[in-house]
Design a protein around this motif. Structure first.
Motif, short mmCIF file in Angstrom:
data_model
loop_
_atom_site.label_atom_id
_atom_site.label_comp_id
_atom_site.label_asym_id
_atom_site.label_seq_id
_atom_site.Cartn_x
_atom_site.Cartn_y
_atom_site.Cartn_z
N THR A 137 0.83 -1.20 0.00
CA THR A 137 0.00 0.00 0.00
C THR A 137 0.86 1.25 0.00
OG1 THR A 137 -1.75 -1.13 1.20
CG2 THR A 137 -1.79 1.28 1.25
N MET A 182 -5.07 -4.96 -5.23
CA MET A 182 -5.73 -5.10 -3.94
C MET A 182 -6.63 -6.34 -3.96
SD MET A 182 -8.74 -2.20 -4.28
CE MET A 182 -10.03 -3.16 -3.46
N TYR A 183 -7.09 -6.74 -2.79
CA TYR A 183 -8.08 -7.81 -2.74
C TYR A 183 -9.41 -7.27 -3.26
CZ TYR A 183 -4.81 -10.59 -0.01
OH TYR A 183 -3.71 -11.31 0.40
N THR A 188 -14.02 -7.86 0.42
CA THR A 188 -13.67 -7.58 1.81
C THR A 188 -13.84 -8.81 2.69
OG1 THR A 188 -15.94 -6.85 2.25
CG2 THR A 188 -14.36 -5.15 1.60
N LYS A 199 -9.90 -13.46 0.68
CA LYS A 199 -8.68 -13.12 -0.05
C LYS A 199 -8.53 -14.00 -1.28
CE LYS A 199 -6.23 -11.37 4.00
NZ LYS A 199 -5.01 -11.49 4.86
N SER A 202 -7.82 -11.24 -6.26
CA SER A 202 -7.19 -9.92 -6.27
C SER A 202 -7.48 -9.26 -7.61
CB SER A 202 -5.68 -10.03 -6.05
OG SER A 202 -5.08 -10.76 -7.11
N ASN A 215 -15.49 -1.29 -3.10
CA ASN A 215 -14.33 -1.66 -2.28
C ASN A 215 -13.09 -0.86 -2.68
OD1 ASN A 215 -16.00 -3.54 -1.07
ND2 ASN A 215 -15.19 -5.28 -2.23
N THR A 216 -12.92 -0.65 -3.99
CA THR A 216 -11.78 0.12 -4.48
C THR A 216 -11.88 1.56 -4.01
OG1 THR A 216 -11.66 -1.29 -6.45
CG2 THR A 216 -10.51 0.83 -6.55
N ASP A 224 -13.42 2.62 -1.31
CA ASP A 224 -13.09 2.62 0.12
C ASP A 224 -11.59 2.48 0.35
OD1 ASP A 224 -15.65 2.96 1.19
OD2 ASP A 224 -16.08 0.80 1.14
N HIS A 225 -10.95 1.66 -0.47
CA HIS A 225 -9.52 1.42 -0.34
C HIS A 225 -8.72 2.70 -0.54
CE1 HIS A 225 -5.69 -0.80 -0.69
NE2 HIS A 225 -5.43 0.00 -1.70
N ILE A 226 -9.01 3.43 -1.61
CA ILE A 226 -8.22 4.64 -1.86
C ILE A 226 -8.56 5.74 -0.86
CG2 ILE A 226 -7.89 4.09 -4.30
CD1 ILE A 226 -9.87 6.48 -4.84
N THR A 261 -6.56 4.60 2.37
CA THR A 261 -5.10 4.57 2.29
C THR A 261 -4.49 5.87 1.81
OG1 THR A 261 -5.24 3.63 0.05
CG2 THR A 261 -5.04 2.08 1.89
#
Length: 311
Positions: free
Chosen positions: A42, A54-55, A58, A61, A64, A152-153, A155-157, A160
């Motif tokens: 990350t 990323m996975y 959520t 796993k 990806s 999810n993507t 939320d990820h960005i 992070t």
């Protein structure tokens, strides 16, 4: 007679055994074994062109996904974020490249997920049909829908990169246009400010008696909520040649129209008429571009006008 019967019985049992073996092996390969590239460390999205892995889900796993990115130097928190959804060629990087100049001009952070699949020519349920169902017809949990990968993507960005944006725009062409319009129908709670579905090959019509993906039978579609969202059905006036790209010709698809232009218009009008019959708000638009066919680069230029009306 007895001998022939036993041979026939043996042949049938052997065929069933082989079919069962292939079915189990196929299911394990597609839905049990891990899939996708190695997860990357990350880090902040770099200026210019970049990518991270990323996975996808959520809750597991098992899968990806690679996300191609482009970030203009002047982009900052709360500036616009746009997801770019590739076509059936699963060529996310090419689609990203088509948007680089647009992103520079309009200060857009681009995210282009790559739904890679070795068997993309034979199966479409995992991407443009949203992964609602497995190849074998059994339902997937909502957490593993393809549309959830977009959320999810996002939320990820946000997590992070300390991004506080509450919404994103999304554009898709061809198979990506299928993805976008179905996401709007099936997940209207997604944080989409505007969705642009360009030159889709066929559509999921607002008919709950018609099997998905041609209709919405056995889905969780929320039409009234979907009509409140901003969706642009973007069509090329010259996208009237079925020979261009991969064009579905099943009986159900052909009932929608003889080519993409006709199908898109028919889909838009069917939803408009349904919303009017219920006296629901209808926030969708139909935009037909003169002198453009099945061309994701030219359609991207028109899509940018919807994302940035001032440009």
């Amino acid at each position: 007679m007895n001998k022939s019967y036993h041979l026939l019985k043996k042949g049938i049992l052997y065929t069933l055994s082989v079919c069962s073996l292939f079915t189990v092996a196929g299911y394990v390969y597609l839905y049990v074994l891990p899939k996708g590239p190695a997860i990357t460390t990350t880090s902040k999205i770099k200026n210019g062109k970049d990518a991270f892995v990323m996975y996808a889900y959520t809750t597991t796993k098992r899968k990806s996904i690679k996300i191609w990115t482009y970030k203009p130097e002047r982009w900052k928190d709360n500036d616009q974020i746009v997801f770019i959804m590739h076509g059936g060629g699963r060529n996310a990087e090419d689609y990203l490249d088509a948007w680089v100049e647009i992103a520079q001009k309009n200060n857009l952070l681009l995210l282009a997920p790559e739904f890679a699949n070795t068997f993309a020519k034979y199966t479409t349920n995992d991407y443009q049909e949203g992964n609602l169902f497995t190849f074998f017809g059994t339902p997937n949990p909502k957490e593993e829908w393809a549309y959830s990968v977009i959320e999810n993507t996002f939320d990820h960005i946000k997590a992070t990169h300390k991004i506080s944006n509450e919404q994103y725009a999304i554009f898709g062409h061809s198979a990506g246009g299928q993805f976008v319009h179905r996401m709007m129908l099936l997940m209207p709670e997604a944080r989409i400010s505007i969705g642009i579905a360009a030159n889709a090959g066929f559509y999921s019509f607002p008919n709950e008696q018609l099997e998905f993906p041609y209709g919405l039978k056995n889905t969780e579609a929320k039409l009234q909520e979907a009509y409140n969202k901003k969706l642009v059905v973007l069509l090329g006036a010259l996208d009237n040649d079925p020979a261009l790209g991969t064009f579905r010709t099943t009986a159900q698809a052909m009932q929608q129209g003889q080519h993409r232009l006709e199908r898109g218009s028919t889909f838009f009008n069917a939803n408009k008429e349904l919303s009017a019959s219920h006296r629901w708000n209808f926030n969708w638009e139909l935009d037909t571009i003169p002198n453009v066919g099945h061309d994701y680069k030219k359609m991207s230029l028109q899509a940018a006008k919807w994302l940035t009306p001032q440009s």
